[in-house]
Structure formats: structure tokens, C-alpha cells
Design a protein around this motif. Structure first.
Motif, PDB file in Angstrom:
ATOM      1  N   TYR A   1       0.823  -1.201   0.000  1.00  0.00           N
ATOM      2  CA  TYR A   1       0.000   0.000   0.000  1.00  0.00           C
ATOM      3  C   TYR A   1       0.857   1.251   0.000  1.00  0.00           C
ATOM      4  O   TYR A   1       1.966   1.267   0.535  1.00  0.00           O
ATOM      5  N   GLU A   2       0.303   2.319  -0.567  1.00  0.00           N
ATOM      6  CA  GLU A   2       0.908   3.647  -0.529  1.00  0.00           C
ATOM      7  C   GLU A   2      -0.180   4.637  -0.165  1.00  0.00           C
ATOM      8  O   GLU A   2      -1.361   4.354  -0.313  1.00  0.00           O
ATOM      9  N   GLY A   3       0.243   5.809   0.285  1.00  0.00           N
ATOM     10  CA  GLY A   3      -0.707   6.862   0.625  1.00  0.00           C
ATOM     11  C   GLY A   3      -0.635   7.231   2.088  1.00  0.00           C
ATOM     12  O   GLY A   3      -0.058   6.510   2.902  1.00  0.00           O
ATOM     13  N   GLU A   4      -1.218   8.371   2.392  1.00  0.00           N
ATOM     14  CA  GLU A   4      -1.232   8.871   3.756  1.00  0.00           C
ATOM     15  C   GLU A   4      -2.169   8.052   4.630  1.00  0.00           C
ATOM     16  O   GLU A   4      -3.053   7.356   4.129  1.00  0.00           O
ATOM     17  N   SER A   5      -2.009   8.181   5.922  1.00  0.00           N
ATOM     18  CA  SER A   5      -2.859   7.488   6.892  1.00  0.00           C
ATOM     19  C   SER A   5      -4.326   7.791   6.613  1.00  0.00           C
ATOM     20  O   SER A   5      -4.715   8.937   6.456  1.00  0.00           O
ATOM     21  N   GLY A   6      -5.116   6.755   6.499  1.00  0.00           N
ATOM     22  CA  GLY A   6      -6.542   6.898   6.227  1.00  0.00           C
ATOM     23  C   GLY A   6      -6.884   6.960   4.752  1.00  0.00           C
ATOM     24  O   GLY A   6      -8.050   6.903   4.376  1.00  0.00           O
ATOM     25  N   ALA A   7      -5.858   7.090   3.906  1.00  0.00           N
ATOM     26  CA  ALA A   7      -6.082   7.169   2.464  1.00  0.00           C
ATOM     27  C   ALA A   7      -5.195   6.167   1.723  1.00  0.00           C
ATOM     28  O   ALA A   7      -4.915   6.331   0.538  1.00  0.00           O
ATOM     29  N   GLU A   8      -4.773   5.121   2.415  1.00  0.00           N
ATOM     30  CA  GLU A   8      -3.919   4.115   1.802  1.00  0.00           C
ATOM     31  C   GLU A   8      -4.652   3.443   0.644  1.00  0.00           C
ATOM     32  O   GLU A   8      -5.855   3.252   0.691  1.00  0.00           O
ATOM     33  N   ARG A   9      -3.877   3.096  -0.377  1.00  0.00           N
ATOM     34  CA  ARG A   9      -4.442   2.367  -1.503  1.00  0.00           C
ATOM     35  C   ARG A   9      -3.488   1.260  -1.895  1.00  0.00           C
ATOM     36  O   ARG A   9      -2.270   1.403  -1.774  1.00  0.00           O
TER      37      ARG A   9
ATOM     38  N   GLY B   1       4.776 -16.421  -7.589  1.00  0.00           N
ATOM     39  CA  GLY B   1       5.713 -15.490  -8.199  1.00  0.00           C
ATOM     40  C   GLY B   1       5.072 -14.412  -9.047  1.00  0.00           C
ATOM     41  O   GLY B   1       5.744 -13.481  -9.485  1.00  0.00           O
ATOM     42  N   SER B   2       3.791 -14.541  -9.303  1.00  0.00           N
ATOM     43  CA  SER B   2       3.129 -13.523 -10.116  1.00  0.00           C
ATOM     44  C   SER B   2       2.908 -12.239  -9.309  1.00  0.00           C
ATOM     45  O   SER B   2       2.851 -12.262  -8.082  1.00  0.00           O
ATOM     46  N   VAL B   3       2.819 -11.133 -10.037  1.00  0.00           N
ATOM     47  CA  VAL B   3       2.633  -9.819  -9.423  1.00  0.00           C
ATOM     48  C   VAL B   3       1.517  -9.105 -10.173  1.00  0.00           C
ATOM     49  O   VAL B   3       1.481  -9.109 -11.410  1.00  0.00           O
ATOM     50  N   GLN B   4       0.615  -8.482  -9.430  1.00  0.00           N
ATOM     51  CA  GLN B   4      -0.465  -7.697 -10.026  1.00  0.00           C
ATOM     52  C   GLN B   4      -0.333  -6.268  -9.530  1.00  0.00           C
ATOM     53  O   GLN B   4      -0.209  -6.045  -8.324  1.00  0.00           O
ATOM     54  N   HIS B   5      -0.341  -5.292 -10.445  1.00  0.00           N
ATOM     55  CA  HIS B   5      -0.236  -3.884 -10.081  1.00  0.00           C
ATOM     56  C   HIS B   5      -1.621  -3.244 -10.099  1.00  0.00           C
ATOM     57  O   HIS B   5      -2.483  -3.634 -10.880  1.00  0.00           O
ATOM     58  N   TYR B   6      -1.800  -2.244  -9.248  1.00  0.00           N
ATOM     59  CA  TYR B   6      -3.071  -1.538  -9.139  1.00  0.00           C
ATOM     60  C   TYR B   6      -2.832  -0.048  -9.250  1.00  0.00           C
ATOM     61  O   TYR B   6      -1.766   0.458  -8.898  1.00  0.00           O
ATOM     62  N   GLU B   7      -3.840   0.666  -9.714  1.00  0.00           N
ATOM     63  CA  GLU B   7      -3.774   2.119  -9.787  1.00  0.00           C
ATOM     64  C   GLU B   7      -5.122   2.693  -9.373  1.00  0.00           C
ATOM     65  O   GLU B   7      -6.120   1.981  -9.323  1.00  0.00           O
ATOM     66  N   GLY B   8      -5.133   3.977  -9.070  1.00  0.00           N
ATOM     67  CA  GLY B   8      -6.365   4.637  -8.656  1.00  0.00           C
ATOM     68  C   GLY B   8      -6.369   4.948  -7.178  1.00  0.00           C
ATOM     69  O   GLY B   8      -5.522   4.480  -6.423  1.00  0.00           O
ATOM     70  N   GLU B   9      -7.330   5.744  -6.790  1.00  0.00           N
ATOM     71  CA  GLU B   9      -7.455   6.154  -5.400  1.00  0.00           C
ATOM     72  C   GLU B   9      -8.106   5.070  -4.555  1.00  0.00           C
ATOM     73  O   GLU B   9      -8.715   4.140  -5.081  1.00  0.00           O
ATOM     74  N   ARG B  10      -8.010   5.224  -3.244  1.00  0.00           N
ATOM     75  CA  ARG B  10      -8.576   4.261  -2.312  1.00  0.00           C
ATOM     76  C   ARG B  10     -10.059   4.055  -2.605  1.00  0.00           C
ATOM     77  O   ARG B  10     -10.804   5.004  -2.815  1.00  0.00           O
ATOM     78  N   GLY B  11     -10.471   2.820  -2.643  1.00  0.00           N
ATOM     79  CA  GLY B  11     -11.861   2.480  -2.916  1.00  0.00           C
ATOM     80  C   GLY B  11     -12.169   2.400  -4.396  1.00  0.00           C
ATOM     81  O   GLY B  11     -13.195   1.856  -4.789  1.00  0.00           O
ATOM     82  N   ALA B  12     -11.276   2.947  -5.216  1.00  0.00           N
ATOM     83  CA  ALA B  12     -11.469   2.905  -6.664  1.00  0.00           C
ATOM     84  C   ALA B  12     -10.237   2.302  -7.337  1.00  0.00           C
ATOM     85  O   ALA B  12     -10.081   2.408  -8.540  1.00  0.00           O
TER      86      ALA B  12
END
Length: 102
Positions: free
Chosen positions: A70-78, A87-98
Motif C-alpha cells: 500500500y501507498e498513501g497517507e494514513s486513512g487514504a492508503e491504496r 511469483g506472479s505480481v499484479q499492479h493496481y492504480e487509482g485512489e482508495r476504494g477505486a
């Protein structure tokens, strides 16, 4: 649970009625959450940041099959990445909840 000399005790662990356990580091009055063990599923959450501004940085599943980052400030982690035991890796983008797979 506290450790340290009398008058300088610092919190190191809190055990909750539901079985969750939080672990802290830091001097008295500046203790910060660094880890929480979840009783319901056996997972472990890791936190970073100063006291009062801790943020979720990593979540490990008890079965060892997945680690989420996760990245982001406290309470807004995504979630930004999930690594799997195969061994597989999945990347995510977008704001928390989205957040969505990229």
C-alpha cells in the motif's frame, strides 16, 4: 503491555478482546503502531509512519499465498501491488476504494 523503567514505561503491545494484537515501537509518549496480527484470519498488517500518522504499508495473508503493498497517507492508503506465492505480481492504480488492476 508496557516495558521500560518506572516512570519511562512505553507501550509495546495491546491485546484486544477479539484476539487481535497490536505492536508498537518508540519512546514513551511517541509509541507508533508497527504491526497488527489479525486473530480472525491470521494475517499480519505492517505500518509505517510517526505516532498518530501510521499508515498501512503491507498486508500478509496467513496462508502465505498473497502479500499486498500500500501507498498513501494514513486513512487514504491504496493498494498498489499484490505479490503471489507462485511469483506472479499484479499492479493496481487509482485512489482508495477505486483502485483497479493496471
Amino acid at each position: 503491555h508496557f516495558e521500560g523503567e518506572r516512570g519511562a514505561e512505553r507501550m509495546v503491545r495491546t491485546v484486544f478482546a477479539n484476539g487481535n494484537v497490536k505492536y508498537y515501537k518508540g519512546e514513551q509518549g511517541a509509541e507508533r503502531l508497527v504491526r497488527m496480527e489479525l486473530a480472525d484470519d491470521g494475517g499480519v498488517e505492517h505500518y509505517e509512519g510517526e505516532s498518530g500518522a501510521e499508515r498501512l504499508s503491507r498486508a500478509e495473508f496467513a496462508n502465505g499465498e498473497e502479500v499486498q503493498y500500500y501507498e498513501g497517507e494514513s486513512g487514504a492508503e491504496r493498494m498498489v501491488r499484490a505479490e503471489y506465492a507462485d511469483g506472479s505480481v499484479q499492479h493496481y492504480e487509482g485512489e482508495r476504494g477505486a483502485d483497479r488492476k493496471s
